[in-house]
Enzyme design. Structure first.
Site, PDB file in Angstrom:
ATOM      1  N   SER A   1      -7.879 -15.980  -4.723  1.00 14.00           N
ATOM      2  CA  SER A   1      -8.735 -16.499  -3.702  1.00 14.00           C
ATOM      3  C   SER A   1      -9.394 -17.848  -4.029  1.00 14.00           C
ATOM      4  O   SER A   1      -9.559 -18.493  -3.102  1.00 14.00           O
ATOM      5  CB  SER A   1      -9.606 -15.365  -3.347  1.00 14.00           C
TER       6      SER A   1
ATOM      7  N   LYS B   1     -14.555  -2.233  -2.472  1.00 14.31           N
ATOM      8  CA  LYS B   1     -14.201  -2.158  -0.998  1.00 14.31           C
ATOM      9  C   LYS B   1     -14.846  -0.936  -0.142  1.00 14.31           C
ATOM     10  O   LYS B   1     -15.140  -1.148   1.085  1.00 14.31           O
ATOM     11  CB  LYS B   1     -12.783  -2.355  -0.543  1.00 14.31           C
TER      12      LYS B   1
ATOM     13  N   ASN C   1     -13.793  -6.127   3.508  1.00 17.12           N
ATOM     14  CA  ASN C   1     -13.592  -6.889   2.396  1.00 17.12           C
ATOM     15  C   ASN C   1     -14.398  -8.438   2.845  1.00 17.12           C
ATOM     16  O   ASN C   1     -14.072  -9.440   1.899  1.00 17.12           O
ATOM     17  CB  ASN C   1     -12.092  -7.308   2.422  1.00 17.12           C
TER      18      ASN C   1
ATOM     19  N   ASP D   1      -8.144  -7.410   6.709  1.00 19.62           N
ATOM     20  CA  ASP D   1      -6.755  -7.172   6.129  1.00 19.62           C
ATOM     21  C   ASP D   1      -5.845  -6.771   7.248  1.00 19.62           C
ATOM     22  O   ASP D   1      -4.673  -7.357   7.212  1.00 19.62           O
ATOM     23  CB  ASP D   1      -6.936  -5.941   4.887  1.00 19.62           C
TER      24      ASP D   1
ATOM     25  N   GLY E   1       2.854   4.901   2.399  1.00 21.61           N
ATOM     26  CA  GLY E   1       1.684   4.809   1.776  1.00 21.61           C
ATOM     27  C   GLY E   1       0.592   5.391   2.805  1.00 21.61           C
ATOM     28  O   GLY E   1       0.660   4.990   3.979  1.00 21.61           O
ATOM     29  N   ALA E   2      -0.568   5.859   1.970  1.00 17.62           N
ATOM     30  CA  ALA E   2      -1.769   6.291   3.110  1.00 17.62           C
ATOM     31  C   ALA E   2      -3.066   5.931   2.416  1.00 17.62           C
ATOM     32  O   ALA E   2      -4.077   6.774   2.714  1.00 17.62           O
ATOM     33  CB  ALA E   2      -1.744   7.822   3.331  1.00 17.62           C
TER      34      ALA E   2
ATOM     35  N   GLY F   1      -6.114   2.616   1.120  1.00 11.32           N
ATOM     36  CA  GLY F   1      -6.900   1.629   2.081  1.00 11.32           C
ATOM     37  C   GLY F   1      -6.060   0.750   2.972  1.00 11.32           C
ATOM     38  O   GLY F   1      -6.338   0.545   4.040  1.00 11.32           O
TER      39      GLY F   1
ATOM     40  N   ASN G   1       3.997   9.316   2.686  1.00 10.47           N
ATOM     41  CA  ASN G   1       2.999   9.265   1.225  1.00 10.47           C
ATOM     42  C   ASN G   1       3.391  10.292   0.288  1.00 10.47           C
ATOM     43  O   ASN G   1       3.742  11.340   0.665  1.00 10.47           O
ATOM     44  CB  ASN G   1       1.684   9.323   1.885  1.00 10.47           C
TER      45      ASN G   1
ATOM     46  N   TYR H   1       2.320  -8.690  -3.805  1.00  9.61           N
ATOM     47  CA  TYR H   1       3.058 -10.111  -3.835  1.00  9.61           C
ATOM     48  C   TYR H   1       3.029 -10.626  -5.198  1.00  9.61           C
ATOM     49  O   TYR H   1       3.659 -11.936  -5.725  1.00  9.61           O
ATOM     50  CB  TYR H   1       1.813 -11.132  -3.101  1.00  9.61           C
TER      51      TYR H   1
HETATM   52  P1  ATR Z   1      -5.063   0.290  -1.558  1.00  7.46           P
HETATM   53  O1  ATR Z   1      -6.501   0.338  -1.143  1.00  7.46           O
HETATM   54  O2  ATR Z   1      -4.559  -0.843  -2.438  1.00  7.46           O
HETATM   55  O3  ATR Z   1      -4.152   0.941  -0.515  1.00  7.46           O
HETATM   56  P2  ATR Z   1      -5.281   3.035  -2.490  1.00  7.46           P
HETATM   57  O4  ATR Z   1      -6.147   3.382  -1.395  1.00  7.46           O
HETATM   58  O5  ATR Z   1      -5.587   3.429  -3.967  1.00  7.46           O
HETATM   59  O6  ATR Z   1      -5.180   1.147  -2.707  1.00  7.46           O
HETATM   60  O7  ATR Z   1      -3.777   3.514  -2.110  1.00  7.46           O
HETATM   61  C1  ATR Z   1      -2.580   3.476  -2.925  1.00  7.46           C
HETATM   62  C2  ATR Z   1      -1.401   4.020  -2.466  1.00  7.46           C
HETATM   63  O8  ATR Z   1      -0.277   3.913  -3.209  1.00  7.46           O
HETATM   64  C3  ATR Z   1      -1.403   5.447  -1.945  1.00  7.46           C
HETATM   65  O9  ATR Z   1      -0.592   5.612  -0.940  1.00  7.46           O
HETATM   66  C4  ATR Z   1      -0.691   5.963  -3.124  1.00  7.46           C
HETATM   67  O10 ATR Z   1      -0.169   7.408  -2.768  1.00  7.46           O
HETATM   68  P3  ATR Z   1      -1.093   8.574  -3.096  1.00  7.46           P
HETATM   69  O11 ATR Z   1      -2.158   8.715  -1.800  1.00  7.46           O
HETATM   70  O12 ATR Z   1      -0.133   9.896  -3.145  1.00  7.46           O
HETATM   71  O13 ATR Z   1      -1.849   8.488  -4.240  1.00  7.46           O
HETATM   72  C5  ATR Z   1       0.382   4.976  -3.548  1.00  7.46           C
HETATM   73  N1  ATR Z   1       0.889   5.318  -4.916  1.00  7.46           N
HETATM   74  C6  ATR Z   1       0.202   4.500  -6.064  1.00  7.46           C
HETATM   75  N2  ATR Z   1       0.737   4.766  -7.023  1.00  7.46           N
HETATM   76  C7  ATR Z   1       2.094   5.622  -6.596  1.00  7.46           C
HETATM   77  C8  ATR Z   1       3.043   6.310  -7.342  1.00  7.46           C
HETATM   78  N3  ATR Z   1       3.143   6.055  -8.570  1.00  7.46           N
HETATM   79  N4  ATR Z   1       4.019   6.929  -6.670  1.00  7.46           N
HETATM   80  C9  ATR Z   1       3.749   7.001  -5.162  1.00  7.46           C
HETATM   81  N5  ATR Z   1       3.118   6.479  -4.464  1.00  7.46           N
HETATM   82  C10 ATR Z   1       1.878   5.711  -5.193  1.00  7.46           C
END
Ligand code: ATR
Length: 288
Positions: A19, A69, A94, A109, A134-135, A137, A158, A229
């Site tokens: 940043s 955050k 953020n 974001d 993914g689910a 933040g 997810n 990235y």
């Molecule tokens: P961010 O704020 O970057 O989204 P986060 O809230 O911790 O970070 O979310 C991480 C995401 O990556 C979640 O969807 C997580 O899946 P889970 O909810 O099942 O934990 C996913 N993730 C991280 N590591 C993973 C892995 N090894 N396999 C599958 N999904 C993963």
């Protein structure tokens, strides 16, 4: 001489943040007498340090990154900072700035994600069906963004499927919109997606790769978007490129999410030409 306008990014760890380079590029472009520092703040000192920056050291505001955050939320409630509607829905913030004698806690974001999508596609894409992988933040910000921009069918998958179910319960759709849960990424072949976006940390440097078979994608116009990235071209994007699918890297989301803070602190709405975007991308990638 006019006082310098101060801004920053706070997090822990913070030394690898891109940043400062991003904001310095914009400060140079607009010849603004401003600064943007990376400041490491430990969680236990967060409230005290924020107050010091805002009320003693006269920062115009700052970005907040991992791991603060969500915690910023509690502090904002306690101190009567104004939490925007977006932050209330996405549940993470953020960007902090001062406006009309208030401290505003905001999230950019969702804007950065969508602006990058529009920038990369010249606003020319079908807003029908999307798949969010993914689910966490980031996923919340992206779901918010796709709903706000009228995507009709948004599928979420997810590892922890309950978290995906929770998003479906929490987020409000219009009557033309639907959120669907996909339990297994292997079943995506039944769907003709316009956009597939990885919001997980899978594929990031030192993380396992995202296991998905894009050969199952029937729609050759599907846009494959990775918000990771580092590396710029993840295995997920490589696979898509090999199949001649359109790809979008995550660096643009990082770049465009910075615009809200920049505008609020330095009072100039930033814009980038294609050439400037490429130049800035190169500067940032060289710092990875
Ligand atoms: P961010 O704020 O970057 O989204 P986060 O809230 O911790 O970070 O979310 C991480 C995401 O990556 C979640 O969807 C997580 O899946 P889970 O909810 O099942 O934990 C996913 N993730 C991280 N590591 C993973 C892995 N090894 N396999 C599958 N999904 C993963």
């Amino acid at each position: 001489m006019q006082n310098i306008i101060k801004s920053a990014v706070i997090g822990d760890p913070i030394s690898h943040s891109l940043s400062p380079f991003l904001h310095q590029y914009l400060l140079n472009k607009y010849k603004i007498h401003g600064s943007y520092q990376a400041i490491e703040i430990k969680s236990q000192n967060l409230e005290e340090q924020i107050n010091k920056m805002l009320f003693k050291e006269n920062f115009a505001g700052f970005n907040i990154t991992i791991p603060h955050k969500e915690k910023i939320f509690e502090i904002a409630l306690k101190q009567n900072f104004k939490i925007t509607k977006t932050v209330q829905i996405i549940k993470s913030a953020n960007t902090i700035y001062k406006e009309n004698n208030e401290i505003i806690v905001d999230n950019s974001d969702y804007f950065g994600f969508y602006k990058n999508l529009e920038f990369a596609t010249n606003i020319n894409f079908n807003k029908n069906k999307a798949l969010i992988i993914g689910a966490g933040g980031a996923s919340r910000a992206i779901l918010y963004s796709l709903l706000k921009n009228n995507f009709k069918e948004i599928h979420i998958t997810n590892r922890d499927i309950e978290k995906a179910d929770q998003l479906k319960k929490e987020f409000i759709t219009t009557k033309n919109q639907e959120i669907k849960i996909i339990k297994d990424l292997n079943s995506i072949n039944d769907n003709d997606f316009d956009l597939i976006v990885n919001t997980t940390s899978l594929g990031m440097k030192n993380q396992p790769k995202l296991e998905i078979d894009l050969q199952k994608i029937t729609n050759k116009n599907t846009i494959i978007y990775d918000i990771v990235y580092n590396p710029l071209i993840t295995d997920f994007l490589k696979q898509a490129q090999n199949l001649n699918l359109k790809t979008i890297t995550g660096i643009g989301m990082l770049i465009f999410q910075a615009f809200l803070g920049f505008e609020k602190w330095f009072k100039i709405k930033p814009e980038l030409s294609n050439e400037e975007f490429e130049e800035l991308t190169k500067i940032l990638i060289n710092r990875l």
